[in-house]
Every structure is written in C-alpha cells, then in structure tokens.
Design an enzyme around this catalytic site. Structure first.
Site, PDB file in Angstrom:
ATOM      1  CG  ASP B  11      -0.152  -6.368  -3.168  1.00  0.00           C
ATOM      2  OD1 ASP B  11       0.039  -6.757  -4.339  1.00  0.00           O
ATOM      3  OD2 ASP B  11       0.523  -5.475  -2.632  1.00  0.00           O
ATOM      4  CG  ASP B 130       9.797  -6.777  -7.609  1.00  0.00           C
ATOM      5  OD1 ASP B 130       8.894  -6.179  -8.233  1.00  0.00           O
ATOM      6  OD2 ASP B 130       9.571  -7.732  -6.843  1.00  0.00           O
TER       7      ASP B 130
END
Lengths: 204, 259
Positions: B11, B130
C-alpha cells in the site's frame, strides 16, 4: 543498434528497460526504414493478434519484418511477437506473417480448473540446445500470459516445450536467424534477462 | 507445470509505504521501490501496488514510484487505486506497470472493465473485489456482498454475480479480497475463494488474512486459488518470500524456486 518494433501492442518500455539492464542499446520505432537498417530487431507484443496484424500492415511493418528475416539478421519475437510469425491464428481468424510453418489455436479444456489465460510461471523442457538459451537449464521457469498457443509443423524448429494441463505447446522456437519465446522474458526475472543478453551477443 | 504464484501487496500513500515495513537488513522502512527490489531478489512472483493517495499530486508521485520499480524489478507488477478511465490505466502502463487493478470505479461504472480490456488487453485488466460476508438472501444469494471505497460503503451487489459479470466484461484475473479476513492474519476466507474460483474460468488471486504459510497452502489447495496475495506476514519480517515458497514446495505445492 537494436530496434524494438512499435505497433501499439503492449509495453515496449518494459522491453526497453530490460535491454538497458543487460547493456543492449535499443530504440523503439514504427518506421519500416528504420527497422530494415537495424542490426537486430525485437518484435514484442501483448494484446489481441487481430488488431496487431492490422497495425503491422497499416505501417508497412509486416513486409519490413519478413525482409529483415530474409536478409539473415537476428530477430527476437516475444509472446504475440512469436504467434504472429506463424501462418495463421485462430484469434480473429487472421493470416499472419508466414515466416514459420504453423498456426495458433486457443486453449480449450474440459477441466474447468484450468484457467484461461494461462497466466503465471511455468517451466520449459528443452528440445535442443540453442545459443540464445545456452545459460538456461531444463526446467527453468518463465512468466507466461496467453490464451492462444503456437502449433508448429516442423519439430526441428521447436527449441522448448511447456505443458499446461494436458497441452504441450511450443514455448520457444528458432529458425535460422529467428528466435522467439512465448513467455515474457522481460518479465521473467534474472533468467529472462540472461536470454535477452544472449540474444544481444548472438551472431547467427 | 504452471506454478502457484505468491504476490506481495504494497500500500502506497504519497509515494511511501503506508504500513511500515520491516526488512531484515535494511534501515529504510518506507520506500516502496526498495521493498519491491528486496522481494524481487528473494524470488517473489509478482507485485501489486495499491495507491491509497487521494490527491492528484499523489498520483504523479505514484507514476514516479512505478517508473522506479520498473527500472529494477523484472517481474510482472500491477497497480490499483483510483483508476477511473483508460487514460489513468495507460499512464500507469506507460510508466512500466504490467497490469492495472480496477475496483470501486468499476462497481460504479462496469463499462470501465470492458474499456480497459479493449484498450490494454484482457490479460492486463484485473478486477479487484472487496467482499463482505452477509446473510444469504434473495439480494445476496451467495452470502457475500461487494463493498467499495476501501470497505466503507456497501454496494448492494452479490459478490458471485459481480465476479461473473466482471469475467464477462473482460477482466483477465480476479482479486478476491475478504474484508472480514483482512488484517486478521487468521487465514483467507476459503469458502468465498473456492466458490468464485469454481464459478469463473479466469485465474483467481486470494487476498486478505494471510498470517502463516499454512494459510497460503489452504487457499491454494482447498480454496482453489491460482495465486495468493501476502502483505503483513512478509512486510513485518515474520517470513521471507523464499521461506514461504520452500515450505509450500515441501508440502507438494508447485512454486517457482529457480531464479
């Protein structure tokens, strides 16, 4: 100077960076004249064969590649750049460059656990020794991304095989001054770079 | 034989790693380029960068990161986060990324998947999903729901139906990220991964929950995933990529160990 052929088919910069890394001077060009005057050419490619063949023709690069081959100068094909060397591809039912006898067909499996595209690292089984893969061992692994595979007519042009499911296909081919890999050697780590370096040193 | 892939996920916020990453013999803990190179040298199969920057300044910084990674790392890597159109995708590919991951923007505008597939190729278009476990109902027959905006907003879309739609629209791979398992290090959501992997014919990458090599083994065998995404377990130095792969090999999973 090595010319990397630009026909809007994929990430040429990856190939160019890999060349830089192994000390090969390269330039990207879509100009047939420039291609013909190169010492060696790299014919890369990702994406659809259908639009790739169209673009090659539109830019007059199809004839340039064939002429370059007939002039006896070294060519490296990568992925789609291998498939288009053959006579024909099932993808969009297209006539290709016809430099190597054979055709490309789509993977078909009844076993649904075998995913298409064939994506990931797979090994090669070397059929015969070739100077461009002199540093590569049987079973070394490379990165593949493709839904179509090359079916060659002449076994003596198949440098290596790779297996996916029950399919055994040509993963490296060679014919005179031509050498091509189905896998992306520019994305296959240090072993891929070794092949590129050997191509740079190759004098067929 | 095709190997199972181990993919590390990083990330990135404004050009730096969002989670502090600890490496065994480096002091710089926040440089994504350095992290990528370490994993590459250790035999990682693939990398994914998620750009969690909101600002447009951050996007330009991300392009620099991609350029720098591409100059040192010769394995495939994809970039996700904030890709809204083909121009965004092309910029990242031009900078050296191999594939792009679309997520929330594709839920809001599904044509984004087909536009990307057409412009940059199906094999370079990854649909990242997700997913939240919910009660099975008429609205969610699979018992899983899609969430967007980094897990903050429920999308009222059934996860399995979205996976099939994504494949139909031209996604070349799917990332199945379980919100429930994410960050727990208790293991992947096996039932979810298996359900989707059996339903689609494109490769499936399992994400969320990896803490131990056993978890990876489980999702690659029982979960039928083609690849496993790892984050914390390698970022914090609990395991090296090589250790994970050697262990998987010892348990009969075919992985890439020659590099």
């Amino acid at each position: 100077m090595i010319v990397i052929i630009d026909y809007d088919a994929g990430n040429l910069r990856s190939v160019q960076r890999a060349c830089e890394k192994v000390g090969i001077m390269s330039e990207v060009s879509s100009d047939p004249e420039r291609v013909l005057s190169a010492e060696k050419i790299i014919f890369p490619g990702v994406g659809s064969a259908e639009s790739a063949v169209e673009t090659l023709k539109k830019r007059g690069l199809d004839n340039a590649i064939v002429d370059f081959f007939q002039a006896g100068k070294p060519i490296l094909g990568i992925c789609l750049g291998l498939q288009i060397l053959l006579d024909h591809t099932e993808e969009g039912n297209k006539k290709c460059l016809g430099m190597v006898s054979g055709a490309c067909e789509r993977f078909k499996f009844s076993d649904r656990s075998l995913k298409i595209p064939h994506i990931g690292w797979n090994d090669i089984q070397i059929n015969f020794k070739h100077p461009v893969i002199e540093k590569i061992k049987d079973g070394d692994q490379f990165y593949f991304v493709h839904s179509y595979y090359a079916k060659l007519i002449h076994e003596e042009e198949i440098v290596s095989y790779t297996e996916y499911g029950n399919m055994k296909f040509c993963s490296v081919l060679a014919k005179d001054n031509l050498f091509a890999t189905q896998f992306h050697l520019e994305k296959s780590g240090e072993l891929g770079l070794k092949i590129l370096k050997s191509f740079g040193d190759w004098n067929p | 034989m095709l190997t199972k892939r181990i993919i590390a996920c990083l990330d990135v916020r404004a050009g730096r790693l969002a989670k502090s990453v600890r490496f065994l013999d480096t002091k710089d803990i926040g440089d994504p380029v350095k992290a990528a190179k370490e994993y590459y040298d250790d035999g990682l199969d693939e990398l994914v960068f998620y750009d969690i920057t909101a600002s447009s300044d951050g996007r330009d910084i991300m392009l620099d990161v991609v350029e720098n990674v591409a100059a040192q790392v010769y394995i495939p890597f994809s970039v996700g986060g904030g890709i809204r159109n083909v121009e965004d995708a092309n910029r990242l590919l031009g900078a050296g990324a191999e594939k792009i991951n679309v997520n929330s923007a594709a839920v809001q505008r599904p044509e984004l998947i087909s536009e990307c597939a057409l412009a940059i190729g199906t094999q370079n278009t990854v649909l990242s999903m997700d997913i939240l476990k919910v009660r099975e109902s008429r609205e969610f027959p699979s018992g899983y729901e899609i969430v967007i905006d980094g897990g903050r907003k429920r999308a009222s879309i059934d996860a399995l139906q979205w996976a099939l739609r994504g494949e139909e629209l031209g996604a070349g791979e799917l990332v199945i990220n379980s919100i429930d398992a994410d960050g727990t290090r208790d293991g992947y959501e096996i039932a979810l991964t298996r359900m989707i992997s059996e339903a689609v014919s494109i490769p499936v990458i399992a994400s969320g929950g990896a803490g131990e090599p056993e978890h990876i083994l489980e999702v690659l065998t029982e979960g039928k995933a083609d690849a496993a995404l790892v984050a914390s377990m390698v970022h914090y130095g609990d395991y090296t990529v090589r250790e994970i792969k050697e262990w998987l090999q010892s348990r009969g999973v075919n992985v890439r160990l020659r590099y």
